[in-house]
Design a protein around this motif. Structure first.
Motif, PDB file in Angstrom:
ATOM      1  N   VAL A  35       0.860  -1.185   0.000  1.00  0.00           N
ATOM      2  CA  VAL A  35       0.000   0.000   0.000  1.00  0.00           C
ATOM      3  C   VAL A  35       0.892   1.230   0.000  1.00  0.00           C
ATOM      4  O   VAL A  35       2.001   1.211   0.526  1.00  0.00           O
ATOM      5  CB  VAL A  35      -0.961   0.042   1.214  1.00  0.00           C
ATOM      6  N   THR A  36       0.401   2.287  -0.631  1.00  0.00           N
ATOM      7  CA  THR A  36       1.081   3.581  -0.604  1.00  0.00           C
ATOM      8  C   THR A  36       0.181   4.543   0.153  1.00  0.00           C
ATOM      9  O   THR A  36      -0.999   4.685  -0.183  1.00  0.00           O
ATOM     10  CB  THR A  36       1.350   4.094  -2.033  1.00  0.00           C
ATOM     11  N   LEU A  37       0.727   5.162   1.191  1.00  0.00           N
ATOM     12  CA  LEU A  37      -0.031   6.068   2.049  1.00  0.00           C
ATOM     13  C   LEU A  37       0.613   7.444   2.043  1.00  0.00           C
ATOM     14  O   LEU A  37       1.831   7.556   2.170  1.00  0.00           O
ATOM     15  CB  LEU A  37      -0.043   5.536   3.487  1.00  0.00           C
ATOM     16  N   THR A  38      -0.198   8.464   1.905  1.00  0.00           N
ATOM     17  CA  THR A  38       0.276   9.843   2.000  1.00  0.00           C
ATOM     18  C   THR A  38      -0.481  10.508   3.135  1.00  0.00           C
ATOM     19  O   THR A  38      -1.712  10.448   3.184  1.00  0.00           O
ATOM     20  CB  THR A  38       0.060  10.601   0.680  1.00  0.00           C
ATOM     21  N   GLY A  39       0.266  11.111   4.050  1.00  0.00           N
ATOM     22  CA  GLY A  39      -0.381  11.736   5.182  1.00  0.00           C
ATOM     23  C   GLY A  39       0.598  12.460   6.077  1.00  0.00           C
ATOM     24  O   GLY A  39       1.721  12.780   5.667  1.00  0.00           O
ATOM     25  N   THR A  40       0.164  12.685   7.305  1.00  0.00           N
ATOM     26  CA  THR A  40       0.920  13.466   8.274  1.00  0.00           C
ATOM     27  C   THR A  40       1.426  12.567   9.399  1.00  0.00           C
ATOM     28  O   THR A  40       0.647  11.832  10.012  1.00  0.00           O
ATOM     29  CB  THR A  40       0.022  14.568   8.875  1.00  0.00           C
ATOM     30  N   VAL A  41       2.719  12.641   9.666  1.00  0.00           N
ATOM     31  CA  VAL A  41       3.304  11.885  10.770  1.00  0.00           C
ATOM     32  C   VAL A  41       2.744  12.432  12.084  1.00  0.00           C
ATOM     33  O   VAL A  41       2.752  13.636  12.314  1.00  0.00           O
ATOM     34  CB  VAL A  41       4.850  12.006  10.767  1.00  0.00           C
ATOM     35  N   THR A  42       2.244  11.530  12.928  1.00  0.00           N
ATOM     36  CA  THR A  42       1.817  11.943  14.263  1.00  0.00           C
ATOM     37  C   THR A  42       2.822  11.509  15.322  1.00  0.00           C
ATOM     38  O   THR A  42       2.911  12.124  16.373  1.00  0.00           O
ATOM     39  CB  THR A  42       0.421  11.372  14.618  1.00  0.00           C
ATOM     40  N   GLN A  43       3.597  10.434  15.007  1.00  0.00           N
ATOM     41  CA  GLN A  43       4.595   9.960  15.972  1.00  0.00           C
ATOM     42  C   GLN A  43       5.594   9.048  15.259  1.00  0.00           C
ATOM     43  O   GLN A  43       5.221   8.272  14.381  1.00  0.00           O
ATOM     44  CB  GLN A  43       3.903   9.184  17.087  1.00  0.00           C
ATOM     45  N   PHE A  44       6.858   9.173  15.657  1.00  0.00           N
ATOM     46  CA  PHE A  44       7.906   8.260  15.209  1.00  0.00           C
ATOM     47  C   PHE A  44       8.586   7.745  16.456  1.00  0.00           C
ATOM     48  O   PHE A  44       9.231   8.490  17.188  1.00  0.00           O
ATOM     49  CB  PHE A  44       8.897   8.974  14.291  1.00  0.00           C
ATOM     50  N   THR A  45       8.410   6.463  16.742  1.00  0.00           N
ATOM     51  CA  THR A  45       8.974   5.840  17.929  1.00  0.00           C
ATOM     52  C   THR A  45      10.172   5.004  17.507  1.00  0.00           C
ATOM     53  O   THR A  45      10.020   4.001  16.819  1.00  0.00           O
ATOM     54  CB  THR A  45       7.921   4.956  18.626  1.00  0.00           C
ATOM     55  N   TYR A  46      11.346   5.418  17.915  1.00  0.00           N
ATOM     56  CA  TYR A  46      12.632   4.814  17.536  1.00  0.00           C
ATOM     57  C   TYR A  46      13.059   3.870  18.643  1.00  0.00           C
ATOM     58  O   TYR A  46      13.802   4.248  19.542  1.00  0.00           O
ATOM     59  CB  TYR A  46      13.625   5.955  17.338  1.00  0.00           C
ATOM     60  N   THR A  47      12.529   2.635  18.623  1.00  0.00           N
ATOM     61  CA  THR A  47      12.733   1.706  19.721  1.00  0.00           C
ATOM     62  C   THR A  47      13.094   0.309  19.224  1.00  0.00           C
ATOM     63  O   THR A  47      13.075   0.043  18.033  1.00  0.00           O
ATOM     64  CB  THR A  47      11.454   1.582  20.566  1.00  0.00           C
ATOM     65  N   ASN A  48      13.381  -0.558  20.180  1.00  0.00           N
ATOM     66  CA  ASN A  48      13.564  -1.984  19.915  1.00  0.00           C
ATOM     67  C   ASN A  48      12.407  -2.723  20.560  1.00  0.00           C
ATOM     68  O   ASN A  48      11.905  -2.286  21.586  1.00  0.00           O
ATOM     69  CB  ASN A  48      14.889  -2.464  20.518  1.00  0.00           C
ATOM     70  N   PRO A  49      11.911  -3.817  20.051  1.00  0.00           N
ATOM     71  CA  PRO A  49      12.474  -4.545  18.928  1.00  0.00           C
ATOM     72  C   PRO A  49      12.058  -3.989  17.571  1.00  0.00           C
ATOM     73  O   PRO A  49      12.625  -4.390  16.556  1.00  0.00           O
ATOM     74  CB  PRO A  49      11.928  -5.959  19.123  1.00  0.00           C
ATOM     75  N   HIS A  50      11.076  -3.084  17.534  1.00  0.00           N
ATOM     76  CA  HIS A  50      10.655  -2.494  16.273  1.00  0.00           C
ATOM     77  C   HIS A  50      10.375  -1.017  16.469  1.00  0.00           C
ATOM     78  O   HIS A  50       9.853  -0.619  17.501  1.00  0.00           O
ATOM     79  CB  HIS A  50       9.381  -3.168  15.733  1.00  0.00           C
ATOM     80  N   ALA A  51      10.708  -0.229  15.461  1.00  0.00           N
ATOM     81  CA  ALA A  51      10.335   1.179  15.456  1.00  0.00           C
ATOM     82  C   ALA A  51       8.917   1.279  14.880  1.00  0.00           C
ATOM     83  O   ALA A  51       8.461   0.371  14.172  1.00  0.00           O
ATOM     84  CB  ALA A  51      11.312   1.977  14.599  1.00  0.00           C
ATOM     85  N   PHE A  52       8.227   2.373  15.185  1.00  0.00           N
ATOM     86  CA  PHE A  52       6.874   2.563  14.676  1.00  0.00           C
ATOM     87  C   PHE A  52       6.692   3.983  14.155  1.00  0.00           C
ATOM     88  O   PHE A  52       7.214   4.932  14.726  1.00  0.00           O
ATOM     89  CB  PHE A  52       5.832   2.315  15.780  1.00  0.00           C
ATOM     90  N   ILE A  53       5.927   4.082  13.079  1.00  0.00           N
ATOM     91  CA  ILE A  53       5.512   5.377  12.538  1.00  0.00           C
ATOM     92  C   ILE A  53       3.991   5.393  12.612  1.00  0.00           C
ATOM     93  O   ILE A  53       3.329   4.467  12.142  1.00  0.00           O
ATOM     94  CB  ILE A  53       5.946   5.555  11.069  1.00  0.00           C
TER      95      ILE A  53
END
Length: 129
Positions: A38-56
């Protein structure tokens, strides 16, 4: 129980644990449809730079109705760092387009392929590219 037997038992348990525990600790990506994109265009609300996985987290507008927040998982922060993606690479309010493998269940989530920022910068966590 003899000392020799006890020593061997402890060694065997240690060797077993060394091989099994890392496998148990790994989080599977089986819930993502790796054969779809899927291709998504939008606004970042949070970027979590963590282990074991990062999340946007990204708010994606719809043609009608309220925007939908998608939660996109990615590689661990150590992998992102090796790919040149730093903790402040994405900021809340930033407009992005990202590609992801969607969740098989149809919920608004997926596994990150790459992110294109408004200035054209591409963040690609796959260090083989």
């Amino acid at each position: 129980m003899t000392n020799r037997f006890a020593t061997r038992l402890v060694a065997a348990i240690g060797l077993l644990g060394a091989g099994v525990l890392p496998a148990l600790a790994h989080h599977s990506t089986v819930m993502f449809a790796k054969d779809k994109e899927v291709t998504l265009t939008g606004t970042v609300t949070q970027f979590t730079y963590t282990n074991p996985h990062a999340f946007i987290r990204i708010m994606v507008p719809r043609a009608s109705g309220p925007a939908v927040e998608w939660r996109i998982a990615s590689e661990a922060s150590v992998v992102l760092g090796r790919a040149g993606i730093e903790p402040k690479a994405l900021q809340p309010g930033e407009q992005v387009t990202l590609r992801a493998h969607p969740l098989k269940g149809g919920q608004p989530g997926g596994w990150l392929i790459d992110v294109t920022k408004a200035d054209g910068t591409v963040l690609d966590p796959d260090e083989d590219n």
